[in-house]
Design a protein around this motif. Sequence first.
Motif, PDB file in Angstrom:
ATOM      1  N   PHE C  42     -15.472  26.319-105.225  1.00 53.94           N
ATOM      2  CA  PHE C  42     -15.046  27.132-106.367  1.00 53.94           C
ATOM      3  C   PHE C  42     -14.476  26.236-107.469  1.00 53.94           C
ATOM      4  N   ALA C  43     -14.834  24.934-107.388  1.00 56.97           N
ATOM      5  CA  ALA C  43     -14.474  23.956-108.429  1.00 56.97           C
ATOM      6  C   ALA C  43     -12.968  23.768-108.580  1.00 56.97           C
ATOM      7  N   VAL C  44     -12.238  24.021-107.513  1.00 53.98           N
ATOM      8  CA  VAL C  44     -10.783  23.870-107.590  1.00 53.98           C
ATOM      9  C   VAL C  44     -10.387  22.390-107.571  1.00 53.98           C
ATOM     10  N   SER C  45     -11.167  21.567-106.843  1.00 55.35           N
ATOM     11  CA  SER C  45     -10.740  20.167-106.681  1.00 55.35           C
ATOM     12  C   SER C  45     -11.512  19.215-107.600  1.00 55.35           C
ATOM     13  N   LYS C  46     -12.091  19.778-108.661  1.00 57.10           N
ATOM     14  CA  LYS C  46     -12.858  18.952-109.608  1.00 57.10           C
ATOM     15  C   LYS C  46     -12.009  17.796-110.144  1.00 57.10           C
ATOM     16  N   GLY C  47     -12.596  16.577-110.106  1.00 60.69           N
ATOM     17  CA  GLY C  47     -11.909  15.417-110.696  1.00 60.69           C
ATOM     18  C   GLY C  47     -10.970  14.706-109.754  1.00 60.69           C
ATOM     19  N   LEU C  48     -10.657  15.329-108.630  1.00 67.29           N
ATOM     20  CA  LEU C  48      -9.659  14.715-107.750  1.00 67.29           C
ATOM     21  C   LEU C  48     -10.223  13.500-107.007  1.00 67.29           C
ATOM     22  N   LEU C  49     -11.527  13.555-106.670  1.00 71.13           N
ATOM     23  CA  LEU C  49     -12.134  12.420-105.967  1.00 71.13           C
ATOM     24  C   LEU C  49     -12.054  11.169-106.843  1.00 71.13           C
ATOM     25  N   ASP C  50     -12.414  11.300-108.131  1.00 67.04           N
ATOM     26  CA  ASP C  50     -12.357  10.152-109.033  1.00 67.04           C
ATOM     27  C   ASP C  50     -10.940   9.615-109.147  1.00 67.04           C
ATOM     28  N   GLU C  51      -9.992  10.500-109.189  1.00 70.45           N
ATOM     29  CA  GLU C  51      -8.617  10.064-109.412  1.00 70.45           C
ATOM     30  C   GLU C  51      -7.974   9.470-108.162  1.00 70.45           C
ATOM     31  N   PHE C  52      -8.269  10.065-106.996  1.00 69.92           N
ATOM     32  CA  PHE C  52      -7.520   9.645-105.803  1.00 69.92           C
ATOM     33  C   PHE C  52      -8.373   8.915-104.754  1.00 69.92           C
ATOM     34  N   GLY C  53      -9.694   8.926-104.925  1.00 71.75           N
ATOM     35  CA  GLY C  53     -10.549   8.161-104.029  1.00 71.75           C
ATOM     36  C   GLY C  53     -10.886   8.875-102.731  1.00 71.75           C
ATOM     37  N   GLU C  54     -11.834   8.301-101.996  1.00 70.68           N
ATOM     38  CA  GLU C  54     -12.396   8.946-100.810  1.00 70.68           C
ATOM     39  C   GLU C  54     -11.420   9.047 -99.644  1.00 70.68           C
ATOM     40  N   GLU C  55     -10.447   8.166 -99.631  1.00 69.38           N
ATOM     41  CA  GLU C  55      -9.462   8.215 -98.548  1.00 69.38           C
ATOM     42  C   GLU C  55      -8.656   9.513 -98.611  1.00 69.38           C
ATOM     43  N   ARG C  56      -8.381   9.962 -99.830  1.00 71.63           N
ATOM     44  CA  ARG C  56      -7.466  11.101 -99.985  1.00 71.63           C
ATOM     45  C   ARG C  56      -8.168  12.393-100.376  1.00 71.63           C
ATOM     46  N   VAL C  57      -9.439  12.312-100.731  1.00 71.44           N
ATOM     47  CA  VAL C  57     -10.204  13.531-100.990  1.00 71.44           C
ATOM     48  C   VAL C  57     -11.451  13.424-100.131  1.00 71.44           C
ATOM     49  N   ARG C  58     -11.412  14.050 -98.995  1.00 74.00           N
ATOM     50  CA  ARG C  58     -12.411  13.779 -97.959  1.00 74.00           C
ATOM     51  C   ARG C  58     -13.379  14.940 -97.773  1.00 74.00           C
ATOM     52  N   ASP C  59     -14.697  14.639 -97.994  1.00 72.32           N
ATOM     53  CA  ASP C  59     -15.726  15.632 -97.673  1.00 72.32           C
ATOM     54  C   ASP C  59     -15.926  15.643 -96.166  1.00 72.32           C
ATOM     55  N   THR C  60     -16.049  16.846 -95.613  1.00 77.67           N
ATOM     56  CA  THR C  60     -16.199  16.943 -94.160  1.00 77.67           C
ATOM     57  C   THR C  60     -17.550  17.551 -93.829  1.00 77.67           C
ATOM     58  N   PRO C  61     -18.011  17.364 -92.600  1.00 73.78           N
ATOM     59  CA  PRO C  61     -19.194  18.093 -92.156  1.00 73.78           C
ATOM     60  C   PRO C  61     -18.882  19.587 -92.044  1.00 73.78           C
ATOM     61  N   LEU C  62     -19.948  20.389 -91.848  1.00 73.12           N
ATOM     62  CA  LEU C  62     -19.749  21.824 -91.693  1.00 73.12           C
ATOM     63  C   LEU C  62     -19.224  22.089 -90.283  1.00 73.12           C
ATOM     64  N   SER C  63     -17.957  21.836 -90.090  1.00 73.82           N
ATOM     65  CA  SER C  63     -17.395  21.937 -88.756  1.00 73.82           C
ATOM     66  C   SER C  63     -15.928  22.312 -88.863  1.00 73.82           C
ATOM     67  N   GLU C  64     -15.694  23.622 -89.104  1.00 70.84           N
ATOM     68  CA  GLU C  64     -14.330  24.083 -89.372  1.00 70.84           C
ATOM     69  C   GLU C  64     -13.368  23.724 -88.250  1.00 70.84           C
ATOM     70  N   SER C  65     -13.841  23.941 -87.014  1.00 68.08           N
ATOM     71  CA  SER C  65     -12.949  23.654 -85.900  1.00 68.08           C
ATOM     72  C   SER C  65     -12.594  22.174 -85.881  1.00 68.08           C
ATOM     73  N   GLY C  66     -13.597  21.317 -86.198  1.00 68.38           N
ATOM     74  CA  GLY C  66     -13.360  19.876 -86.185  1.00 68.38           C
ATOM     75  C   GLY C  66     -12.378  19.449 -87.259  1.00 68.38           C
ATOM     76  N   PHE C  67     -12.616  19.848 -88.491  1.00 64.38           N
ATOM     77  CA  PHE C  67     -11.736  19.290 -89.547  1.00 64.38           C
ATOM     78  C   PHE C  67     -10.380  19.966 -89.615  1.00 64.38           C
ATOM     79  N   VAL C  68     -10.275  21.242 -89.176  1.00 65.35           N
ATOM     80  CA  VAL C  68      -8.926  21.825 -89.102  1.00 65.35           C
ATOM     81  C   VAL C  68      -8.143  21.112 -87.996  1.00 65.35           C
ATOM     82  N   GLY C  69      -8.838  20.825 -86.872  1.00 68.12           N
ATOM     83  CA  GLY C  69      -8.204  20.080 -85.784  1.00 68.12           C
ATOM     84  C   GLY C  69      -7.744  18.705 -86.260  1.00 68.12           C
TER      85      GLY C  69
END
Lengths: 388, 87, 331
Positions: C42-69
Amino acid sequence: MEAGTLVEWLVRPGDEVKRGQVVAVVETQKGAVDVEIWETGTVDQILVESGRKVPVGELLALLRTAGEPVAGAQDISGLQEAAGVEAASVLSGASPSRAGIPPVSRISPVRPRVSPSARKLAEELGVEIASLSVAETGAEISRADIERAAQAAMKAQPAIQPASSDWQSQMRKAIAAAMARSKREIPHYYLATDIDMSAVSAWLSSENLKRNVTRRLLPVIPCMKALALALREVPELNGFWIDGAFRSSAAVHLGMAISMRGGGLVAPAIHDADKKSLDQLMADLRDLITRVRGGRLRSSEMNDPTVTFTNLGEQGVDGVFGVIYPPQVAIIGLGKTSEKPWVDQGAVVARKVATATLAADHRASDGHSGGLFLATLGKLLQEPERLR
Amino acid sequence: MTPRSREEIRQAIVDALGGIAPEIDPGSIAADLPLREQIDMDSFDFLNLIIRVHEILGIDIPEQDYAKLVTLNGAVEYLARRCAAQQ
Amino acid sequence: MMEDRIRTTYRKALNMALREAMQRDQRVFLMGEDVGRYGGSFAVSKGLLDEFGEERVRDTPLSESGFVGAGIGAALNGMLPIVEIMTCNFSLLALDQILNNAATLRYMSGGQLSVPLVIRMASGAGLQLAGQHSHSFEGWYANIPGIRVVTPATLEDARGMLWTALMDPDPVIIFENMPLYNLEGELAADAGPVDIDRALVRRSGEEITLVTYGGSLHKTLQAAERLGDEGVSAEVIDLRTLRPLDMATVLSSLEKTHRLVVVDEGWKSGSLAAEVMARVMEQAFYELDAPIERVCSVEVPMPYARHLEQAAIPQVDAICAAALRTVKRHV
């Protein structure tokens, strides 16, 4: 179908009816429909006249089942009676496809539907729910119905019957409800101050010396005038707390706590006490006490006080910390006037002293205002000749 | 003014009290005990008593004499003296 | 130049809150599906990857149980993770992690473990996302002891609830109502953290109390305006936090109005509205002057067709009708 027009009644009050008998004709969106009765009994009262359009579920008439006593001709419609009668029919049974199936009421029609809040309010205001008329309240009784009934009762009974033990117990209940509500809802704060009454006592003695016995002033009179004037200076104590906000009153209607012979008390108003002369106040107080004791109070006197004054000094108490009569926001008390040691310019002298107290609603005013009021009252009582 | 017997004065006071406190039994009033202790009277009631006595007996009682009317006997004595003085 | 108010949207207010949190504390990071390169579904985190980098803005696989865990693990180890779940329907895949781990670990460790995790998820109908993407499960989550559930419905709350939620030592779920992302309005330029404990009276009135939260707030406020035109003075309460519920605000309003309608986009049976009603019955029965009504979603999976979707969720007309029935004034 939401509503129907009552075209014709086929029965009249007093008629015997049998279960299944057609008692009325109702015009609906689906045409004219016969309304059947679901109980055997006697028609007690017709509540909806023919020609009127009423919503589905409206009470049409009251039925008296066999063995029930005939109610009084005038007050037949009371719910007290209704507790023993059945609703003749509700329009929900009027749909032709459902004819023959008794209308299902979710709640038994003999039990009035009183909202919990209305029930609580009725208790507080001393309204007998059983005395309400179904014709006026409709099938459901809300706070508004109780408020109307309380007002009507006030108007209908300007004269209180004296010496009735029933009335005494009603009054006890009313006092209990008002005082309990006060202590539950009103955050009281209390202040007291000693006032030198020497000047006002001396002035009153010399004044009364000049007066015929019928024109003499009671010691409470100059105090009433002084506190009415002091209230003008501190309007936060004079008025009502209603619906979460203080509404001050421009007029000072002084509620005088008057004990009743045989117990109980009322606090009816001396209207515009700040504007009246001492003689007028005395005349009004005499009139008021006489009528309180004789049981002929007017409803306006009961409802109008903007503040209450209690003068328990008569009974010899030093001070009284009152309970505010809601929705008022203050009660002022005066203890007995007696000689006490008083320090005046470094010397201990005997002075006539009385303790004035204030119990006030902290939602409407603060201790600072309360203090200012008592100080003003004390100051005014030092110059009795100006209290005219 | 016709002279008043003590009995007439006593009756006038008791009548006046009956108007103020209808619930009392006149026979039960102890004549030597303070009236205000036996009958629940406040200053207004007391003033009314003085006014009624004034109306019946025609005697104006000054405020400083109120203390003499504390008991029934005291009141009868005082009023009898005042009546006699008016003759 | 505008003095100290800025024109913005709910979406941008959330973005500001994320940016501020990440600037303010190195332990904060964002994780979820498409939050990085795509900028958030929903474009809420637009621009955050550029500003904070991949360490702090992390794309996850489609695995809710995995990334919530993973978020729970990070929180247990001293981080302050923000996990985004695309819609609350998908959160059910992670319900085991949320309920059996996040919500219970403090209790099951005898207070030794803390899970200062924030989960953001989108909920609500109105965008024609049909029966698997547009439900309102706020009430379900509000049933779970051990977590806090908040529902920002205004720009101030969208801007301010995140930081307060991060500071909570226990898991907090933030429900973002989807149609609200485009809500426009003014926000104080210096807007910051807000409390997440209390309900708020959004409109004061005398005759009836309308209690709601999230996306239904604005419809309820419109209904209150219309009721005002018809001579009925309605008070509107935004619950804001659904667990724990701030009943004091509701009850004090009820002491004045004696009448209540609850508006809740959840399904009616066992809804949050039902909980509010139950508590009113327990705590304020004698204040009631009329039966309580509630306006909830129709009990069907959310329809796709626009007219059916609109018919399935609380609307201004239904809120007004319920309120009028409650005050017994028929139009």
